[in-house]
Design an enzyme around this catalytic site. Structure first.
Site, PDB file in Angstrom:
ATOM      1  N   HIS A 188       0.807  -1.212   0.000  1.00 16.21           N
ATOM      2  CA  HIS A 188       0.000   0.000   0.000  1.00 16.21           C
ATOM      3  C   HIS A 188       0.845   1.268   0.000  1.00 16.21           C
ATOM      4  O   HIS A 188       0.372   2.318  -0.416  1.00 16.21           O
ATOM      5  CB  HIS A 188      -1.017  -0.048   1.136  1.00 16.21           C
ATOM      6  N   GLU A 430     -12.348  -9.802  -6.732  1.00 18.78           N
ATOM      7  CA  GLU A 430     -10.935  -9.924  -6.375  1.00 18.78           C
ATOM      8  C   GLU A 430     -10.590 -11.281  -5.762  1.00 18.78           C
ATOM      9  O   GLU A 430      -9.518 -11.458  -5.203  1.00 18.78           O
ATOM     10  CB  GLU A 430     -10.483  -8.774  -5.463  1.00 18.78           C
ATOM     11  N   ASP A 454      -5.505  -8.103  -5.450  1.00 19.83           N
ATOM     12  CA  ASP A 454      -5.860  -9.302  -4.695  1.00 19.83           C
ATOM     13  C   ASP A 454      -6.181 -10.470  -5.614  1.00 19.83           C
ATOM     14  O   ASP A 454      -5.856 -11.612  -5.308  1.00 19.83           O
ATOM     15  CB  ASP A 454      -7.045  -9.018  -3.750  1.00 19.83           C
ATOM     16  N   CYS A 501     -10.135  -1.689 -10.947  1.00 19.77           N
ATOM     17  CA  CYS A 501      -9.588  -0.670 -10.056  1.00 19.77           C
ATOM     18  C   CYS A 501      -8.265  -1.106  -9.430  1.00 19.77           C
ATOM     19  O   CYS A 501      -7.672  -0.362  -8.662  1.00 19.77           O
ATOM     20  CB  CYS A 501     -10.595  -0.262  -8.983  1.00 19.77           C
TER      21      CYS A 501
HETATM   22  C1  PEP Z   1      -7.208  -4.790  -5.345  1.00 19.19           C
HETATM   23  O1  PEP Z   1      -7.126  -5.752  -4.576  1.00 19.19           O
HETATM   24  O2  PEP Z   1      -6.870  -4.835  -6.548  1.00 19.19           O
HETATM   25  C2  PEP Z   1      -7.716  -3.501  -4.850  1.00 19.19           C
HETATM   26  C3  PEP Z   1      -7.978  -2.527  -5.682  1.00 19.19           C
HETATM   27  O3  PEP Z   1      -7.880  -3.352  -3.507  1.00 19.19           O
HETATM   28  P1  PEP Z   1      -6.687  -3.138  -2.460  1.00 19.19           P
HETATM   29  O4  PEP Z   1      -5.433  -2.902  -3.253  1.00 19.19           O
HETATM   30  O5  PEP Z   1      -7.064  -1.981  -1.621  1.00 19.19           O
HETATM   31  O6  PEP Z   1      -6.692  -4.428  -1.725  1.00 19.19           O
HETATM   32 MG    MG Z   2      -8.151  -5.723  -2.679  1.00 18.76          MG
END
Ligand code: PEP
Ligand code: MG
Length: 549
Positions: A188, A430, A454, A501
């Site tokens: 992140h 995901e 994910d 996303c």
């Molecule tokens: C993902 O898993 O691609 C996603 C957009 O969510 P995060 O990265 O917040 O887990």
């Molecule tokens: Mg995710």
């Protein structure tokens, strides 16, 4: 001059002083004391402060998360009055002449061990509570400051690694770039850097040394190189690259206001991923068409307690209003796994990525979910809010979520609270299970959004945080791409739209592939909007070769 190398995870060149992220050392001073009466008084004062803190936490939890969550803090307060516990600490100070910090820490460890060894599972669980309260009292006694960066001027933030809860609390106006010794491209911190459009390098390893604190450095988030105290030639080379990037950006700026339309007239929605209302500035500057993913966790990670309904309402309302009628997809709480907030008191898990996280927490702790949904529906009166749910695997989860949403709408209607007539509900795709169930899931919701970060992790069985696994974390793997195609086909068959996303949405090498699959929306970091628009505008979908997957 010194050069170190890591992996560039967010493009761009940044120059400035290096500042290391500080954490309280966690070291507990241990010494022999003479003035035991004064030390006893210090201990008792610290207990009083701890009880006050716990009282405030209790009241907040009661208001926000209900009686069960609040009771925990009451129990902690009571433990601080427990005679055995207090007398043991007093004994160590008075008889063994130990300083208060060490006396509390030793007693805490001894009592925790004692509880952990009991047969009764309820008593065993109290070990964590004892550790928690003794850490609180020791923290008050040592007075160790908050974590963070200690710099008044913009700097390159260096760290061994940064947890999501640490990154969200940083003062963004002071960050020129990131460099970490560990980390992974899908962490992140890397995502945050891309959202902010600032350069970042991970995996610099042992070469990143504490002695570099305060030294002038230039980092290149594309090549992964860092030059500390560069000589004139190096400095000129890198600053030239920085100027070139600026010029390219100015060129892309000319695409502002233009549609995301292919040569043959197909329009794609290009939205933005954000982590906090503050990121809206970057969305507007880069002409994002909407918000495709607002990671609402930031609200939960930045504080030391549950955000209230009103705090959340304000944040969601701000985003909805500032986006002025454009779609704002807010994802409900996705906490757990690498995103930890201590006050949730989640049990330690062997495999947290497969544990109690995201929607599973919301369905297990209805009060937490309720607070967020109430805030979201209230904010829906101020813009075009859509709600998205993470980590879905089963149809029953979506049906239960919809039932909860209906109840909350009814409750707010009864209270006379204004809401939008229609609030779209969508889910993240995901998990492989969500892909395989996408035909059924598509009949339940208004849209899908593929979380490739994910989805890649769960499809390829590769930890997205895993150090040294980047080679195996292949988001271009045919297994992942086939999953996306399958979800897209099932979405369209049911007449709903589908977006992406995850980080893959911004990958220029795949834009043609995604258009061939019929992906309707791509949600990317704000700095990727205009490069993506440029790519879309150069494609003629009528001439694309059939997908070979
Ligand atoms: C993902 O898993 O691609 C996603 C957009 O969510 P995060 O990265 O917040 O887990
Ligand atoms: Mg995710």
């Amino acid at each position: 001059m010194e050069q170190i190398f890591g992996k560039g995870v967010s493009k761009g060149v940044a120059a400035g002083p290096i500042s290391f992220y500080r954490r309280p050392s966690g070291e507990i001073p241990r010494r022999s004391v003479t003035d035991t009466a004064a030390k006893l008084a210090r201990f008792h004062d610290a207990c009083e402060t701890a009880k006050e803190q716990l009282g405030a936490l209790h009241d907040k939890a009661l208001a926000e998360a209900g009686e069960d969550a609040a009771m925990l803090f009451e129990a902690h307060q009571m433990m601080l009055d427990d005679l055995d516990f207090v007398e043991s600490i007093e004994g160590l100070i008075e008889n063994d002449r130990l300083n208060a910090e060490a006396a509390v820490s030793d007693t805490g460890a001894q009592f925790a061990e004692m509880f952990a060894a009991m047969d009764d599972s309820y008593m065993q669980a109290r070990a964590a509570d004892i550790r928690d309260i003794s850490t609180r009292v020791v923290g008050i006694l040592t007075g160790e400051g908050e974590s963070g960066i200690v710099s008044d001027v913009p700097c390159i933030v260096a760290a061994d690694d940064l947890a999501p809860s640490e990154t969200v609390q940083l003062d963004k106006s002071l960050i020129l770039g990131f460099i970490t010794a560990g980390g992974s491209a899908n962490s992140h911190t890397a995502i945050l850097a891309r959202t902010m459009g600032i350069p970042a390098i991970i995996g610099a390893g042992d070469a990143l040394q504490a002695e570099m604190e305060g030294k002038y450095a230039i980092i290149d988030g594309q090549t992964g190189e860092t030059v500390i105290e560069p000589d004139d030639a190096e400095r000129e080379r890198l600053l030239k690259k920085q100027a070139k990037e600026k010029a390219l950006k100015e060129l892309l700026d000319q695409l502002k206001g233009k549609p995301n339309e292919t040569r043959d007239g197909r329009n794609v929605m290009v939205y933005c991923n954000i982590g906090s209302p503050a990121d809206i500035d970057a969305v507007l500057q880069n002409d994002g068409g909407g918000i495709g993913l607002f990671r609402s966790e930031f609200l939960y990670l930045q504080g030391s307690d549950y955000p209230t309904e009103d705090e959340q309402f304000e944040a969601y309302k701000t985003v909805a209003e500032r986006m002025g009628g454009r779609r704002v997809i807010i994802r409900t709480l996705d906490i757990g796994a690498d995103k930890q907030a201590d006050y949730f008191h989640l049990d330690k898990e062997e495999n947290p990525a497969m544990g109690l996280r995201a929607i599973r927490i919301c369905l297990t702790r209805p009060e937490v979910f309720r607070t967020q949904l109430r805030a979201l529906y209230r904010a829906s009166a101020y813009g075009k809010i859509a709600i998205m749910f993470p980590m879905i695997t089963s149809v029953w989860e979506v049906q239960e979520i919809k039932r909860i949403c209906r109840n909350i709408r009814a409750e707010l209607t009864e209270e006379g609270v204004p809401m939008a007539d229609k609030v779209e509900l969508g889910i993240m795709i995901e998990t492989p299970a969500a892909v395989m169930m996408s035909a059924e899931l598509a009949r339940e919701v208004d849209f899908f959004s593929v979380g490739t970060n994910d989805l890649t992790q769960y499809t390829l069985a590769v930890d997205r945080q895993g150090v040294g696994l980047d080679r195996f974390f292949d988001a271009h793997h045919p297994a992942v791409l086939r999953m996306i195609r399958m979800a897209a086909e099932n979405a369209h068959r049911a007449g709903i739209w589908i977006g992406i996303c995850g980080e893959l949405g911004a990958d220029a090498e795949l834009t043609e592939t995604f258009l061939s699959m019929g992906i309707d929306e791509l949600s990317v970091s704000p700095s990727a909007v205009l490069p993506l628009r440029s790519a879309i505008r150069s494609i003629d979908t009528t001439t694309l070769a059939p997908l070979e997957l």
